[in-house]
Design a protein around this motif. Structure first.
Motif, PDB file in Angstrom:
ATOM      1  N   LYS A  48      49.378 -28.865   9.881  1.00 55.15           N
ATOM      2  CA  LYS A  48      50.319 -28.139   9.034  1.00 55.15           C
ATOM      3  C   LYS A  48      50.628 -28.876   7.726  1.00 55.15           C
ATOM      4  CE  LYS A  48      52.564 -25.528  12.722  1.00 55.15           C
ATOM      5  NZ  LYS A  48      53.847 -25.115  13.332  1.00 55.15           N
ATOM      6  N   GLU A  49      49.690 -29.713   7.285  1.00 52.34           N
ATOM      7  CA  GLU A  49      49.871 -30.386   6.000  1.00 52.34           C
ATOM      8  C   GLU A  49      49.448 -29.480   4.845  1.00 52.34           C
ATOM      9  OE1 GLU A  49      51.346 -33.318   5.565  1.00 52.34           O
ATOM     10  OE2 GLU A  49      51.683 -33.332   7.728  1.00 52.34           O
ATOM     11  N   TYR A  50      48.496 -28.591   5.087  1.00 52.73           N
ATOM     12  CA  TYR A  50      48.037 -27.586   4.114  1.00 52.73           C
ATOM     13  C   TYR A  50      47.575 -28.230   2.803  1.00 52.73           C
ATOM     14  CZ  TYR A  50      50.666 -24.762   7.448  1.00 52.73           C
ATOM     15  OH  TYR A  50      51.148 -24.181   8.599  1.00 52.73           O
ATOM     16  N   VAL A  51      46.793 -29.303   2.933  1.00 54.82           N
ATOM     17  CA  VAL A  51      46.318 -30.022   1.743  1.00 54.82           C
ATOM     18  C   VAL A  51      45.391 -29.139   0.909  1.00 54.82           C
ATOM     19  CG1 VAL A  51      44.988 -32.002   0.927  1.00 54.82           C
ATOM     20  CG2 VAL A  51      46.574 -32.260   2.861  1.00 54.82           C
ATOM     21  N   ASN A  52      44.359 -28.585   1.540  1.00 53.12           N
ATOM     22  CA  ASN A  52      43.419 -27.733   0.809  1.00 53.12           C
ATOM     23  C   ASN A  52      44.084 -26.473   0.283  1.00 53.12           C
ATOM     24  OD1 ASN A  52      41.531 -29.618   1.672  1.00 53.12           O
ATOM     25  ND2 ASN A  52      39.983 -28.078   2.112  1.00 53.12           N
ATOM     26  N   GLU A  53      44.973 -25.907   1.086  1.00 51.42           N
ATOM     27  CA  GLU A  53      45.644 -24.672   0.686  1.00 51.42           C
ATOM     28  C   GLU A  53      46.504 -24.887  -0.560  1.00 51.42           C
ATOM     29  OE1 GLU A  53      45.376 -24.373   5.273  1.00 51.42           O
ATOM     30  OE2 GLU A  53      45.420 -25.924   3.726  1.00 51.42           O
ATOM     31  N   ARG A  54      47.191 -26.006  -0.617  1.00 51.80           N
ATOM     32  CA  ARG A  54      48.012 -26.302  -1.795  1.00 51.80           C
ATOM     33  C   ARG A  54      47.137 -26.474  -3.041  1.00 51.80           C
ATOM     34  NH1 ARG A  54      53.295 -28.189  -0.340  1.00 51.80           N
ATOM     35  NH2 ARG A  54      53.477 -28.686   1.882  1.00 51.80           N
ATOM     36  N   LYS A  55      46.043 -27.217  -2.872  1.00 49.84           N
ATOM     37  CA  LYS A  55      45.149 -27.473  -3.996  1.00 49.84           C
ATOM     38  C   LYS A  55      44.537 -26.169  -4.509  1.00 49.84           C
ATOM     39  CE  LYS A  55      41.204 -30.379  -5.317  1.00 49.84           C
ATOM     40  NZ  LYS A  55      40.258 -31.419  -4.846  1.00 49.84           N
ATOM     41  N   ALA A  56      44.051 -25.356  -3.596  1.00 46.41           N
ATOM     42  CA  ALA A  56      43.456 -24.077  -3.984  1.00 46.41           C
ATOM     43  C   ALA A  56      44.501 -23.166  -4.619  1.00 46.41           C
ATOM     44  CB  ALA A  56      42.838 -23.397  -2.760  1.00 46.41           C
ATOM     45  N   GLY A  57      45.692 -23.149  -4.047  1.00 45.89           N
ATOM     46  CA  GLY A  57      46.756 -22.297  -4.574  1.00 45.89           C
ATOM     47  C   GLY A  57      47.115 -22.647  -6.004  1.00 45.89           C
ATOM     48  N   GLU A  58      47.173 -23.932  -6.312  1.00 41.58           N
ATOM     49  CA  GLU A  58      47.495 -24.359  -7.684  1.00 41.58           C
ATOM     50  C   GLU A  58      46.424 -23.889  -8.673  1.00 41.58           C
ATOM     51  OE1 GLU A  58      48.062 -28.546  -7.651  1.00 41.58           O
ATOM     52  OE2 GLU A  58      49.875 -28.477  -6.401  1.00 41.58           O
ATOM     53  N   ILE A  59      45.170 -24.012  -8.291  1.00 34.66           N
ATOM     54  CA  ILE A  59      44.073 -23.550  -9.159  1.00 34.66           C
ATOM     55  C   ILE A  59      44.193 -22.057  -9.411  1.00 34.66           C
ATOM     56  CG2 ILE A  59      41.576 -23.187  -9.271  1.00 34.66           C
ATOM     57  CD1 ILE A  59      41.273 -25.789  -7.615  1.00 34.66           C
ATOM     58  N   LEU A  60      44.423 -21.313  -8.351  1.00 36.94           N
ATOM     59  CA  LEU A  60      44.451 -19.856  -8.440  1.00 36.94           C
ATOM     60  C   LEU A  60      45.676 -19.343  -9.199  1.00 36.94           C
ATOM     61  CD1 LEU A  60      43.304 -19.227  -4.780  1.00 36.94           C
ATOM     62  CD2 LEU A  60      41.986 -18.633  -6.826  1.00 36.94           C
ATOM     63  N   GLU A  61      46.808 -19.946  -8.962  1.00 34.73           N
ATOM     64  CA  GLU A  61      48.026 -19.507  -9.661  1.00 34.73           C
ATOM     65  C   GLU A  61      47.883 -19.663 -11.169  1.00 34.73           C
ATOM     66  OE1 GLU A  61      52.072 -20.070  -8.114  1.00 34.73           O
ATOM     67  OE2 GLU A  61      51.139 -21.323  -6.566  1.00 34.73           O
ATOM     68  N   GLU A  62      47.273 -20.754 -11.594  1.00 30.92           N
ATOM     69  CA  GLU A  62      47.064 -20.975 -13.027  1.00 30.92           C
ATOM     70  C   GLU A  62      46.136 -19.898 -13.606  1.00 30.92           C
ATOM     71  OE1 GLU A  62      45.420 -24.465 -16.071  1.00 30.92           O
ATOM     72  OE2 GLU A  62      45.861 -24.940 -13.970  1.00 30.92           O
ATOM     73  N   LEU A  63      45.098 -19.542 -12.862  1.00 34.31           N
ATOM     74  CA  LEU A  63      44.159 -18.521 -13.320  1.00 34.31           C
ATOM     75  C   LEU A  63      44.786 -17.131 -13.356  1.00 34.31           C
ATOM     76  CD1 LEU A  63      40.937 -19.535 -11.341  1.00 34.31           C
ATOM     77  CD2 LEU A  63      41.342 -19.837 -13.786  1.00 34.31           C
ATOM     78  N   PHE A  64      45.713 -16.883 -12.437  1.00 31.42           N
ATOM     79  CA  PHE A  64      46.290 -15.544 -12.277  1.00 31.42           C
ATOM     80  C   PHE A  64      47.107 -15.119 -13.494  1.00 31.42           C
ATOM     81  CE2 PHE A  64      48.600 -12.571  -9.118  1.00 31.42           C
ATOM     82  CZ  PHE A  64      47.588 -11.628  -9.239  1.00 31.42           C
ATOM     83  N   VAL A  65      47.634 -16.090 -14.214  1.00 25.08           N
ATOM     84  CA  VAL A  65      48.472 -15.799 -15.372  1.00 25.08           C
ATOM     85  C   VAL A  65      47.698 -14.981 -16.403  1.00 25.08           C
ATOM     86  CG1 VAL A  65      49.774 -16.779 -17.295  1.00 25.08           C
ATOM     87  CG2 VAL A  65      49.888 -17.855 -15.030  1.00 25.08           C
ATOM     88  N   GLU A  66      46.465 -15.383 -16.671  1.00 19.23           N
ATOM     89  CA  GLU A  66      45.662 -14.694 -17.687  1.00 19.23           C
ATOM     90  C   GLU A  66      44.680 -13.691 -17.090  1.00 19.23           C
ATOM     91  OE1 GLU A  66      43.797 -17.427 -20.339  1.00 19.23           O
ATOM     92  OE2 GLU A  66      45.687 -18.364 -20.960  1.00 19.23           O
ATOM     93  N   ASN A  67      44.623 -13.613 -15.767  1.00 19.97           N
ATOM     94  CA  ASN A  67      43.709 -12.683 -15.098  1.00 19.97           C
ATOM     95  C   ASN A  67      44.457 -11.922 -14.011  1.00 19.97           C
ATOM     96  OD1 ASN A  67      40.870 -13.728 -16.189  1.00 19.97           O
ATOM     97  ND2 ASN A  67      42.109 -15.522 -15.664  1.00 19.97           N
ATOM     98  N   PRO A  68      45.465 -11.129 -14.383  1.00 19.78           N
ATOM     99  CA  PRO A  68      46.360 -10.514 -13.397  1.00 19.78           C
ATOM    100  C   PRO A  68      45.729  -9.391 -12.578  1.00 19.78           C
ATOM    101  CG  PRO A  68      46.849  -9.701 -15.593  1.00 19.78           C
ATOM    102  CD  PRO A  68      45.852 -10.796 -15.779  1.00 19.78           C
ATOM    103  N   ASN A  69      44.522  -8.945 -12.951  1.00 19.02           N
ATOM    104  CA  ASN A  69      43.873  -7.870 -12.206  1.00 19.02           C
ATOM    105  C   ASN A  69      42.609  -8.338 -11.483  1.00 19.02           C
ATOM    106  OD1 ASN A  69      45.701  -5.762 -12.964  1.00 19.02           O
ATOM    107  ND2 ASN A  69      44.777  -5.789 -14.998  1.00 19.02           N
ATOM    108  N   HIS A  70      42.466  -9.636 -11.343  1.00 18.58           N
ATOM    109  CA  HIS A  70      41.294 -10.174 -10.666  1.00 18.58           C
ATOM    110  C   HIS A  70      41.512 -10.139  -9.146  1.00 18.58           C
ATOM    111  CE1 HIS A  70      38.025 -12.719  -9.395  1.00 18.58           C
ATOM    112  NE2 HIS A  70      37.577 -12.825 -10.640  1.00 18.58           N
ATOM    113  N   PRO A  71      40.630  -9.460  -8.402  1.00 23.40           N
ATOM    114  CA  PRO A  71      40.855  -9.313  -6.959  1.00 23.40           C
ATOM    115  C   PRO A  71      40.736 -10.609  -6.181  1.00 23.40           C
ATOM    116  CG  PRO A  71      38.679  -8.499  -7.561  1.00 23.40           C
ATOM    117  CD  PRO A  71      39.405  -8.776  -8.851  1.00 23.40           C
ATOM    118  N   GLY A  72      39.790 -11.480  -6.582  1.00 23.29           N
ATOM    119  CA  GLY A  72      39.593 -12.716  -5.839  1.00 23.29           C
ATOM    120  C   GLY A  72      40.765 -13.667  -5.959  1.00 23.29           C
TER     121      GLY A  72
END
Length: 565
Positions: A200-224
Motif C-alpha cells: 500500500k505504498e503506491y510508489v508507481n501509482e503516485r509517479k504515474a499519476g503525477e505525469i498524467l495530471e500534468e498532461l491532463f491540463v493541456e489535453n483534457p479530452n485525451h482518453p488515455g
C-alpha cells in the motif's frame, strides 16, 4: 445505445477514403502476414464513435493517420479487439508502417489486465518479427523495441520480468522525447503494470499519476490520460485525487463501455454510491449493445463487470431489491465472452456471496452453489475461494461446524493451488485467500466458544488485510476482515473496541452500510449517543436515494426520533 446501422458513419467514410487513396500506391503485403490470425472485419462499436481526442505523431502515411489515431484511442479505453482491427486496417493499407504492427502487439499485451495467453504471445512475437525488418526512424524503432522487450523470450522469462523490461524501455523513450505525449502516457501505463500489487505504498501509482495530471491540463479530452489516472488512483489513499477525472472520463469517450464503467472505481473508493450506480447502468447498456453488434450468444464481460459494481453499490444503499434485480439479469446465464477474464469469473462468485453475507443471511450463505456455467472452476481458485468463504461463514453462523471445517480445508487447497502457480501477478489473490482462511477459522472458533482463539485469528486476518491492496477488478472485499472483527467484538459485549474497528474500516471503505450501522450500534452501546446519532443519520443519508427497506434503516430512524432534543 444507437442501432448498429447508424454507428460510426464518419469512421466508415474515413476507411473508404484511406483505402481509395492508397489502393494504387500501396506496396504488397508481407506474405508472412497470411500465417498470422489477425483480427479483421467491421468495427463493432456503439454510440457515435466518440473515443476522445489525440494525435500520435508516429503514424505513417498521411492518409492513414486518422485511422491510426482511432486505433490508439480504442487501445487507451481497452477496446482491444476493435483496436487490433483498426491497426490491421492500417497494415492492409500501408504494410510498411512499423507502428501499425506496434499497435497490434500493444492490443494483445493489454498491460493493465491479465497476462496474454500462449497463443497471443506467439502472435505478438510474429507480428513484431515482421515489423523489425521494416524501414523506420529512430523513434519508431524505440517504440518497436520497447514492446518487443515484453515478447522476447516469453517461453523462458516470466511475465513480471518482461513487463518490467517494457517499462524500462518506455522510460527511455519518455526521457529521450519529452515532447511526445504518448510516450509519457504509455510509460505511465507501464508503471501501473509493474506496480506493487500487494503493498500500500503506491510508489508507481503516485509517479504515474503525477505525469498524467500534468498532461491532463493541456489535453483534457485525451482518453488515455483520464483512464490511467483513474487506475492509478483506484485505492483508498489516492482516490480523492481521481474524483475530478472520474467525473470527466465517461464524457471523453462516451462510446466505450469501459469508459462508462471506470469512473465507478473512484466513486466506490469514496463511497459515492449513486454516481457509481448511474455510470454502471450506462456501461451495462453499452456492453449489451456491443454484444448485440457482435451477435454474441453469451454475455460480454463489461456487462457482468458493471453489474458486479451495481450490486455492490445498491447493497451499500441498503437497496436489496435493486441489487437482486441486477443479479437476476445474469444468474441463469452460462456463456460469457471472453470467458477467461477475471472480470467475468470474479462476479459470478462474488455477487451471490455479497447478497447473502452483507445481509447476514447465514442460511442462504451456507447453502450457496456455484453458478452452472461453461466455466471450469478448477482453473480459477481465487474466484472459487470466494464461494467457499461465503459458505464457511454461513455454516459457522448456523453452527454447522462439520461443514465449516470442510470448507476451510477446501480453502486451504485452493490457496495451495494458487501458490503452486508461482505467478507474481496473483500475489493479491494469495493474500486474500489467506485472509479468508483465518476469518473462517476465527468464526468457527468463536461459535465453539473459543473466544480468545477467535479474536487472535481475526487480528491475524486484519493484519494481513492492512498490508494488502485491493484487487483492481473488485469493488472491494466481499466482507472486510476489520469489519468482521468489529462484529465479533460487538457480539462479545466489547462495544468500545468494536467501535474502533468499525471506524478504522470506514476510513478505508467510506459509507459501507454495515460499517456505518456497526459503528452506530457500537457507539450506542458504549453510551455515546451523540456519535450514535451521527452514524445513524449517516446511514439514513447514504440510503436516502434508494428503495432500501432493511431493518437497520428502521432502527436508525427510531433511534433518531427518540434522541431528538
Amino acid at each position: 445505445m444507437k442501432p448498429l446501422k447508424t454507428i460510426l458513419i464518419l469512421t466508415s467514410v474515413l476507411f473508404f477514403i484511406v483505402i481509395s487513396a492508397c489502393k494504387d500506391k500501396t506496396p504488397k503485403s508481407n506474405p508472412a502476414l497470411a500465417s498470422i490470425d489477425l483480427l479483421r472485419g467491421e468495427l463493432l462499436l456503439c454510440g457515435d464513435g466518440q473515443f476522445g481526442e489525440l494525435k500520435f505523431s508516429l503514424s505513417c502515411n498521411y492518409e492513414t493517420r486518422a485511422t491510426f489515431d482511432l486505433g490508439v484511442a480504442l487501445l487507451h479505453s481497452f477496446q482491444y479487439n476493435e483496436s487490433e482491427k483498426v491497426f490491421v486496417k492500417v497494415i492492409d493499407a500501408d504494410p510498411n508502417c512499423p507502428m501499425a504492427y506496434w499497435g497490434v502487439a500493444m492490443s494483445i499485451y493489454h498491460a493493465a489486465w491479465f497476462p496474454p495467453s500462449k497463443e497471443d504471445l506467439i502472435k505478438g512475437s510474429n507480428v513484431l518479427t515482421i515489423a523489425k525488418d521494416l524501414s523506420m526512424d529512430d523513434k519508431q524503432r524505440a517504440y518497436i523495441n520497447a514492446i518487443d522487450a515484453f515478447y522476447t523470450d516469453w517461453e523462458t522469462i516470466d511475465h513480471t520480468t518482461r513487463a518490467k523490461r517494457f517499462e524500462d524501455k518506455m522510460e527511455q523513450i519518455y526521457i529521450a522525447y519529452p515532447e511526445d505525449i504518448e510516450a509519457a502516457i504509455f510509460y505511465s501505463l507501464a508503471l501501473f503494470s509493474t506496480r506493487d500489487r500487494v503493498g500500500k505504498e503506491y510508489v508507481n501509482e503516485r509517479k504515474a499519476g503525477e505525469i498524467l495530471e500534468e498532461l491532463f491540463v493541456e489535453n483534457p479530452n485525451h482518453p488515455g490520460i483520464a483512464h490511467y489516472i483513474i487506475h492509478n488512483y483506484d485505492n483508498p489513499l489516492l482516490a480523492q485525487k481521481g474524483l475530478k477525472t472520474a467525473r470527466r472520463y465517461a464524457k471523453i469517450a462516451p462510446s466505450s463501455a469501459h469508459a462508462q464503467h471506470m469512473p465507478s472505481h473512484i466513486f466506490t473508493r469514496l463511497g459515492i454510491w449513486q454516481e457509481s450506480i448511474d455510470t454502471n447502468i450506462l456501461s451495462a447498456e453499452s456492453a449489451r449493445c456491443y454484444a448485440d453488434a457482435m451477435a454474441l450468444t453469451g454475455t460480454y464481460f463489461e456487462e457482468i463487470h458493471s453489474i458486479d459494481y451495481l450490486v455492490y453499490a445498491y447493497l451499500q444503499q441498503g437497496d436489496n431489491a435493486n441489487a437482486e434485480m441486477q443479479y437476476n439479469l445474469i444468474k441463469e446465464r452460462r456463456a460469457f465472452y471472453p470467458m477467461m477474464l477475471t472480470a467475468v469469473t470474479y462476479p459470478l462468485t462474488a455477487i451471490p456471496a455479497r447478497l447473502a453475507l452483507e445481509n447476514k443471511e447465514w442460511e442462504m450463505a451456507a447453502n450457496l452453489t456455484l453458478q452452472d456455467t461453461d466455466i471450469n472452476w478448477e482453473q480459477y481458485p481465487w474466484q472459487e475461494a470466494i464461494h467457499h468463504f461465503a459458505v464457511a461463514l454461513g455454516a459457522a453462523n448456523t453452527n454447522d461446524f462439520e461443514k465449516v471445517e470442510k470448507e476451510i480445508e477446501i480453502l486451504k487447497e485452493l490457496h495451495k493451488n494458487l501458490v503452486a502457480q508461482n505467478d507474481k501477478t496473483k500475489a493479491i489473490q494469495i493474500k486474500q485467500v489467506e485472509i479468508q482462511i483465518k476469518t473462517a477459522q476465527a468464526w468457527l472458533s468463536y461459535r465453539k466458544n473459543e473466544k480468545d482463539k477467535a479474536i487472535s485469528l481475526m487480528n491475524e486476518a486484519v493484519a494481513i488485510e492492512k498490508t494488502t491492496s485491493k484487487h483492481p477488478v473488485t469493488p472491494g472485499d466481499v466482507l472486510p476482515a476489520i469489519e468482521l472483527l468489529g462484529d465479533m467484538l460487538l457480539e462479545m459485549g466489547k462495544p468500545k473496541e468494536a467501535l474502533v474497528a468499525y471506524e478504522e474500516n470506514l476510513k478505508g471503505s467510506p459509507n459501507r452500510f454495515n460499517g456505518i450501522y456497526g459503528a452506530a450500534v457500537a457507539a450506542q452501546q458504549s453510551g455515546d449517543n451523540e456519535k450514535a446519532t451521527m452514524y445513524f443519520e449517516q446511514l439514513l443519508k447514504v440510503s436516502n436515494s434508494s428503495k432500501g427497506d432493511r431493518p437497520e434503516l428502521k432502527e436508525a430512524q427510531l433511534f433518531i426520533e427518540k434522541n431528538i432534543i
